[in-house]
Design a protein around this motif. Structure first.
Motif, PDB file in Angstrom:
ATOM      1  N   UNK A 124      44.696  20.439  24.332  1.00  0.00           N
ATOM      2  CA  UNK A 124      45.110  19.096  23.937  1.00  0.00           C
ATOM      3  C   UNK A 124      45.978  18.409  24.997  1.00  0.00           C
ATOM      4  N   UNK A 125      46.480  19.165  25.955  1.00  0.00           N
ATOM      5  CA  UNK A 125      47.308  18.575  27.010  1.00  0.00           C
ATOM      6  C   UNK A 125      46.444  18.098  28.179  1.00  0.00           C
ATOM      7  N   UNK A 126      45.561  18.961  28.665  1.00  0.00           N
ATOM      8  CA  UNK A 126      44.737  18.625  29.830  1.00  0.00           C
ATOM      9  C   UNK A 126      43.382  18.033  29.440  1.00  0.00           C
ATOM     10  N   UNK A 127      43.000  18.187  28.182  1.00  0.00           N
ATOM     11  CA  UNK A 127      41.699  17.773  27.628  1.00  0.00           C
ATOM     12  C   UNK A 127      40.526  18.561  28.218  1.00  0.00           C
ATOM     13  N   UNK A 128      40.803  19.712  28.811  1.00  0.00           N
ATOM     14  CA  UNK A 128      39.736  20.608  29.240  1.00  0.00           C
ATOM     15  C   UNK A 128      39.306  21.456  28.047  1.00  0.00           C
ATOM     16  N   UNK A 129      38.102  22.030  28.126  1.00  0.00           N
ATOM     17  CA  UNK A 129      37.649  22.826  26.990  1.00  0.00           C
ATOM     18  C   UNK A 129      36.608  23.863  27.387  1.00  0.00           C
ATOM     19  N   UNK A 130      36.452  24.822  26.503  1.00  0.00           N
ATOM     20  CA  UNK A 130      35.489  25.913  26.670  1.00  0.00           C
ATOM     21  C   UNK A 130      34.507  25.861  25.504  1.00  0.00           C
ATOM     22  N   UNK A 189      37.238  34.575  28.314  1.00  0.00           N
ATOM     23  CA  UNK A 189      37.294  33.802  29.551  1.00  0.00           C
ATOM     24  C   UNK A 189      38.646  33.944  30.250  1.00  0.00           C
ATOM     25  N   UNK A 190      38.602  34.207  31.567  1.00  0.00           N
ATOM     26  CA  UNK A 190      39.835  34.302  32.341  1.00  0.00           C
ATOM     27  C   UNK A 190      40.534  32.958  32.428  1.00  0.00           C
ATOM     28  N   UNK A 191      39.756  31.891  32.525  1.00  0.00           N
ATOM     29  CA  UNK A 191      40.352  30.564  32.642  1.00  0.00           C
ATOM     30  C   UNK A 191      41.042  30.173  31.335  1.00  0.00           C
ATOM     31  N   UNK A 192      40.410  30.466  30.208  1.00  0.00           N
ATOM     32  CA  UNK A 192      41.047  30.187  28.916  1.00  0.00           C
ATOM     33  C   UNK A 192      42.329  31.000  28.785  1.00  0.00           C
ATOM     34  N   UNK A 193      42.286  32.242  29.186  1.00  0.00           N
ATOM     35  CA  UNK A 193      43.470  33.109  29.140  1.00  0.00           C
ATOM     36  C   UNK A 193      44.611  32.494  29.939  1.00  0.00           C
ATOM     37  N   UNK A 194      44.335  32.087  31.176  1.00  0.00           N
ATOM     38  CA  UNK A 194      45.370  31.491  32.022  1.00  0.00           C
ATOM     39  C   UNK A 194      45.899  30.191  31.437  1.00  0.00           C
ATOM     40  N   UNK A 195      44.986  29.391  30.870  1.00  0.00           N
ATOM     41  CA  UNK A 195      45.388  28.103  30.302  1.00  0.00           C
ATOM     42  C   UNK A 195      46.286  28.286  29.089  1.00  0.00           C
ATOM     43  N   UNK A 243      36.197  24.717  31.533  1.00  0.00           N
ATOM     44  CA  UNK A 243      36.596  26.109  31.382  1.00  0.00           C
ATOM     45  C   UNK A 243      35.418  27.076  31.460  1.00  0.00           C
ATOM     46  N   UNK A 244      34.202  26.572  31.411  1.00  0.00           N
ATOM     47  CA  UNK A 244      33.030  27.426  31.577  1.00  0.00           C
ATOM     48  C   UNK A 244      32.544  27.462  33.022  1.00  0.00           C
TER      49      UNK A 244
END
Length: 251
Positions: A40-46, A69-75, A119-120
């Protein structure tokens, strides 16, 4: 969301609370389909798919146990779980089996092509049943569908009459802001640089894990990512690949 032709079935927010976690578990029992993890902050999604009765497993593996997902984990670690939403975009109407597995994959494929989630893009193209395209394919699709996706995405839910349960209505300022951020992000996606594309291509080494019944458990960018998803060592998978049966027990 309406402009994009999307009509979510569930929107779960305040994911850090035990009450919401229990609601996700209870409300999604026996269901399968396509889900989104939204920042909800960056508006990125998986975006991923979940087989029958696996929505909560996918949710918890990504944002609680960090086995996805590694990216989701980091986010999530950077922005905190409270700033994410777990959204079910569409339900698959049947119990997922080896026979109809491809239908769920095709449904996920449409969402990935048309929404092109950040994120994908830079991590494994995985879901509970995997994703049949390589990273190279997806980079090509990003260029190809950057304009066309705005016209075609409405076909995903065209003619469907999906409604939210009373416990998760699409009303209120918080829910509206989330949807507006998702819409703006999807419509204003910046193109991937040539350097980033080449890095994705050079580092993509997909690995597919199968369940004993023949369905795909997940597809990952490397043996290491596959090992993390089932909580075992990288060497365990490498040894299994050298055997005739190629079996490895999920930890």
């Amino acid at each position: 969301m309406k402009e994009l032709g999307l009509n979510p079935v569930y929107i779960f927010e305040n994911l850090e609370t035990e009450n919401i976690k229990k609601q996700i578990l209870n409300e999604t029992k026996g269901l399968s389909g396509i889900y989104m993890i939204f920042n909800k902050i960056t508006t990125d999604y998986y975006i991923g798919s979940a087989s029958t009765n696996r929505f909560y497993a996918r949710f918890s593996n990504h944002v609680i146990y960090f086995r996805g997902s590694k990216i989701v984990k980091s986010a999530v670690k950077k922005y905190e779980l409270k700033n994410f939403a777990f959204i079910i975009l569409e339900l698959y109407p049947n119990i997922v089996t080896k026979i109809n597995n491809k239908e769920l994959l095709d449904l996920e494929d449409k969402y990935l092509k048309l929404l092109l989630p950040n994120y994908n893009i830079l991590t494994e193209a995985g879901s509970s049943f995997g994703y049949k395209h390589t990273e190279i394919d997806r980079i090509k699709m990003k260029d190809l569908y950057s304009v066309a996706r705005r016209e075609r995405i409405g076909s995903l839910n065209k003619g469907k009459n999906l409604s939210l349960p009373l416990s998760f209505p699409l009303k209120g300022r918080e829910g509206t802001e989330t949807i507006e951020k998702m819409r703006a992000k999807a419509l204003n996606r910046s193109p991937m640089s040539d350097d980033t594309k080449q890095k994705c291509i050079n580092h993509t080494r997909p690995v597919v894990l199968y369940n004993l019944n023949g369905t795909v458990y997940g597809k990952y960018s490397s043996i290491l990512e596959a090992a993390k998803s089932i909580n075992c060592g990288e060497k365990t998978i490498r040894r299994a690949l050298k055997t005739e049966k190629r079996l490895v027990k999920k930890q």
